[in-house]
Design a protein around this motif. Structure first.
Motif, PDB file in Angstrom:
ATOM      1  N   THR A 228      -3.931  -7.114  -6.339  1.00 19.85           N
ATOM      2  CA  THR A 228      -3.849  -5.678  -6.616  1.00 19.85           C
ATOM      3  C   THR A 228      -3.833  -4.870  -5.330  1.00 19.85           C
ATOM      4  O   THR A 228      -3.022  -3.943  -5.157  1.00 19.85           O
ATOM      5  CB  THR A 228      -5.037  -5.246  -7.499  1.00 19.85           C
ATOM      6  N   ALA A 229      -4.716  -5.203  -4.415  1.00 16.78           N
ATOM      7  CA  ALA A 229      -4.755  -4.492  -3.127  1.00 16.78           C
ATOM      8  C   ALA A 229      -3.464  -4.700  -2.346  1.00 16.78           C
ATOM      9  O   ALA A 229      -2.955  -3.767  -1.711  1.00 16.78           O
ATOM     10  CB  ALA A 229      -5.956  -4.958  -2.308  1.00 16.78           C
ATOM     11  N   HIS A 230      -2.922  -5.905  -2.396  1.00 15.38           N
ATOM     12  CA  HIS A 230      -1.669  -6.199  -1.696  1.00 15.38           C
ATOM     13  C   HIS A 230      -0.512  -5.445  -2.313  1.00 15.38           C
ATOM     14  O   HIS A 230       0.379  -4.953  -1.604  1.00 15.38           O
ATOM     15  CB  HIS A 230      -1.414  -7.700  -1.733  1.00 15.38           C
ATOM     16  N   PRO A 234      -0.571  -2.357   0.785  1.00 10.82           N
ATOM     17  CA  PRO A 234      -0.262  -3.188   1.952  1.00 10.82           C
ATOM     18  C   PRO A 234      -0.077  -2.368   3.216  1.00 10.82           C
ATOM     19  O   PRO A 234      -0.238  -2.872   4.330  1.00 10.82           O
ATOM     20  CB  PRO A 234       1.037  -3.887   1.552  1.00 10.82           C
ATOM     21  N   THR A 235       0.243  -1.088   3.054  1.00  8.72           N
ATOM     22  CA  THR A 235       0.492  -0.213   4.201  1.00  8.72           C
ATOM     23  C   THR A 235      -0.726  -0.080   5.100  1.00  8.72           C
ATOM     24  O   THR A 235      -0.595   0.246   6.286  1.00  8.72           O
ATOM     25  CB  THR A 235       0.914   1.177   3.712  1.00  8.72           C
ATOM     26  N   GLU A 253       7.913   0.276   2.021  1.00 15.15           N
ATOM     27  CA  GLU A 253       8.041  -0.944   1.223  1.00 15.15           C
ATOM     28  C   GLU A 253       8.739  -2.038   2.018  1.00 15.15           C
ATOM     29  O   GLU A 253       8.357  -3.216   1.953  1.00 15.15           O
ATOM     30  CB  GLU A 253       8.800  -0.631  -0.064  1.00 15.15           C
ATOM     31  N   GLN A 254       9.747  -1.667   2.779  1.00 15.29           N
ATOM     32  CA  GLN A 254      10.433  -2.660   3.615  1.00 15.29           C
ATOM     33  C   GLN A 254       9.480  -3.232   4.670  1.00 15.29           C
ATOM     34  O   GLN A 254       9.397  -4.447   4.859  1.00 15.29           O
ATOM     35  CB  GLN A 254      11.651  -2.018   4.282  1.00 15.29           C
ATOM     36  N   ALA A 255       8.749  -2.355   5.354  1.00 15.42           N
ATOM     37  CA  ALA A 255       7.826  -2.824   6.388  1.00 15.42           C
ATOM     38  C   ALA A 255       6.698  -3.653   5.794  1.00 15.42           C
ATOM     39  O   ALA A 255       6.230  -4.630   6.400  1.00 15.42           O
ATOM     40  CB  ALA A 255       7.261  -1.628   7.159  1.00 15.42           C
ATOM     41  N   SER A 256       6.267  -3.292   4.592  1.00 18.91           N
ATOM     42  CA  SER A 256       5.149  -3.989   3.967  1.00 18.91           C
ATOM     43  C   SER A 256       5.501  -5.406   3.547  1.00 18.91           C
ATOM     44  O   SER A 256       4.602  -6.205   3.251  1.00 18.91           O
ATOM     45  CB  SER A 256       4.650  -3.197   2.751  1.00 18.91           C
ATOM     46  N   GLY A 257       6.789  -5.728   3.535  1.00 18.84           N
ATOM     47  CA  GLY A 257       7.194  -7.099   3.268  1.00 18.84           C
ATOM     48  C   GLY A 257       6.653  -8.069   4.308  1.00 18.84           C
ATOM     49  O   GLY A 257       6.617  -9.285   4.072  1.00 18.84           O
ATOM     50  N   LEU A 258       6.237  -7.550   5.466  1.00 17.07           N
ATOM     51  CA  LEU A 258       5.668  -8.385   6.523  1.00 17.07           C
ATOM     52  C   LEU A 258       4.169  -8.618   6.341  1.00 17.07           C
ATOM     53  O   LEU A 258       3.571  -9.427   7.060  1.00 17.07           O
ATOM     54  CB  LEU A 258       5.920  -7.729   7.879  1.00 17.07           C
ATOM     55  N   VAL A 259       3.551  -7.894   5.407  1.00 18.63           N
ATOM     56  CA  VAL A 259       2.112  -8.000   5.190  1.00 18.63           C
ATOM     57  C   VAL A 259       1.838  -9.074   4.136  1.00 18.63           C
ATOM     58  O   VAL A 259       2.371  -9.011   3.034  1.00 18.63           O
ATOM     59  CB  VAL A 259       1.522  -6.651   4.744  1.00 18.63           C
ATOM     60  N   THR A 260       1.016 -10.036   4.471  1.00 14.99           N
ATOM     61  CA  THR A 260       0.718 -11.134   3.554  1.00 14.99           C
ATOM     62  C   THR A 260      -0.558 -10.867   2.763  1.00 14.99           C
ATOM     63  O   THR A 260      -1.398 -10.050   3.147  1.00 14.99           O
ATOM     64  CB  THR A 260       0.548 -12.448   4.327  1.00 14.99           C
TER      65      THR A 260
END
Length: 318
Positions: A228-230, A234-235, A253-260
Motif C-alpha cells: 500500500t505504501a509503495h 513511492p515518491t 509515476e515514471q520516476a517512481s518506477g525506480l523505487v522498489t
C-alpha cells in the motif's frame, strides 16, 4: 516536551475523509493537526487535491485542535498578499491556533499558471520577500510594497490575526536551513536530521520550534502494508531535487518506477509491530523536534488511530 499531531494528506483523501480523520485524531490523543497544500497529487493513485484553505475553514468548525500548513508555497501559485489574507482568516477562525508553514514549493503545484520554474536560489529570494510582505499585512495596517518580485498596492487585511501568527519555514538543505533560521518563527523538516537542526539554530533559530514528521502504514499484514505504501507514496523515496522539479503526476509515476518495495519497507514503518512505529517516532523526539506529525497511508484509519491511542503515543510520550 514534544507534542504529537496527525498529518492530513490532501493528496490522498477526500475532503470528508480528512474531516473525519481530524475528529478521530482528537479522540486518539493527538493534540495538533498538519495539512498539506497541493494543487496536484503526487500520482494518480492518490487521486485528490482539496483546496487547503477551504479545508482549514471546515476544520475550524469540526475540531478544537491547532492546525499548521505543511507546507504552503506563497511565491507563485498564490500571491503573498492573497496567502496572507487566507492565513489571517484561518487564524481568526481557529482562535489563534494556526501556524503558516511555508516553503519554496514544487513545480508540480506551482507551474499551473504557465510561469517559468525558477532556480532554488531565486525561489528562496522570493520566499524571503513574500514572508516580509505577509508579516506586514498581518499587522492589519495598510501596506504598499514594490520589491524585486512582488508589488502590493494599498492593501489592508481588515480581518487580521488577533494575535501572533507564526510563519514556519521548510528546508531540505543547508542553505534553506539557514534561511529558515534567519526569517522563520520555526523550522519545518521531514527528517530527524540533527545537523540540519543545528544549522537552523546557529543561523538564528535558537529557541524556535522544530516541526516535522513521517508517514506510516499501520496494518495487520506487513507485506500488504508495504504494498500500500509503495503504491500510494513511492515518491517519498525519490532522491535529490526530483520532488522539486518534476512538473506532473505522470512524471512522478515514471520516476517512481525506480523505487522498489524493499526501499519502502526499509524507510516507512509498516505493519503492526509497535516497536517499529515507536522507534520511528522517537527518532524525531530524540533529534529535538517540538512537534511531530504522523500520517497514516491507506484506508485502514480506524486501526491506526486505535493502535496509536493505546500503544504508540503513550510509549513515545513516556
Amino acid at each position: 516536551m514534544t507534542s504529537f499531531g496527525y498529518f492530513l494528506a490532501c493528496e490522498e483523501f477526500t475532503p470528508r475523509q480528512l474531516i473525519d480523520q481530524a475528529r478521530q485524531a482528537a479522540d486518539a490523543g493527538f493534540t495538533r493537526l498538519a495539512i498539506s497544500d497541493h494543487f496536484h497529487p503526487w500520482n494518480d493513485e492518490q487521486g485528490n487535491s482539496a483546496f487547503v484553505w477551504s479545508m482549514i475553514g471546515a476544520l475550524s468548525q469540526a475540531t478544537e485542535l491547532p492546525v499548521t500548513t505543511l507546507v504552503t508555497c506563497p511565491v507563485m501559485r498564490l500571491h503573498p498578499a492573497v496567502t496572507a489574507q487566507a492565513a489571517a482568516t484561518s487564524s481568526v477562525l481557529l482562535g489563534g491556533r494556526f501556524a503558516l508553514g511555508v516553503g519554496t514549493g514544487e513545480a508540480l503545484n506551482e507551474h499551473v499558471h504557465g510561469d517559468r520554474w525558477p532556480s532554488f536560489d531565486e525561489r528562496a529570494d522570493m520566499l524571503e520577500e513574500a514572508v516580509e510582505v505577509m508579516r506586514r499585512l498581518f499587522t492589519g495596517r495598510q501596506v504598499s510594497h514594490r520589491g524585486r518580485h512582488y508589488t502590493v498596492d494599498n492593501a489592508r487585511l481588515y480581518t487580521a490575526p488577533e494575535g501572533p501568527l507564526p510563519i514556519l519555514v521548510s528546508a531540505f538543505g543547508p542553505k534553506a536551513a539557514e534561511l529558515a533560521g534567519r526569517i522563520g518563527d520555526g523550522f519545518v523538516t521531514m527528517a530527524p536530521d540533527e545537523d540540519a537542526i543545528a544549522r537552523f539554530r546557529d543561523a538564528g533559530g535558537a529557541g524556535k520550534p522544530v516541526v516535522g514528521g513521517l508517514k506510516v502504514c499501520w496494518g495487520a499484514d506487513r507485506d500488504a502494508a508495504v504494498a500500500t505504501a509503495h503504491r500510494l507514496w513511492p515518491t517519498e523515496q525519490l532522491p535529490g531535487e526530483l520532488n522539486q522539479i518534476l512538473p506532473t503526476p505522470a512524471h512522478f509515476e515514471q520516476a517512481s518506477g525506480l523505487v522498489t518495495r524493499d526501499q519502502v519497507s526499509e524507510s516507512v514503518p509498516c505493519g503492526d509491530d509497535p516497536d517499529e512505529h515507536v522507534s520511528a517516532v522517537r527518532a524525531y523526539v530524540d533529534a529535538g523536534f517540538d512537534e511531530v506529525y504522523v500520517g497514516q497511508i491507506g484506508p485502514d484509519q480506524e486501526a491506526f488511530f486505535s493502535a496509536y491511542r493505546d500503544k504508540i503515543l503513550p510509549a513515545c510520550s513516556g
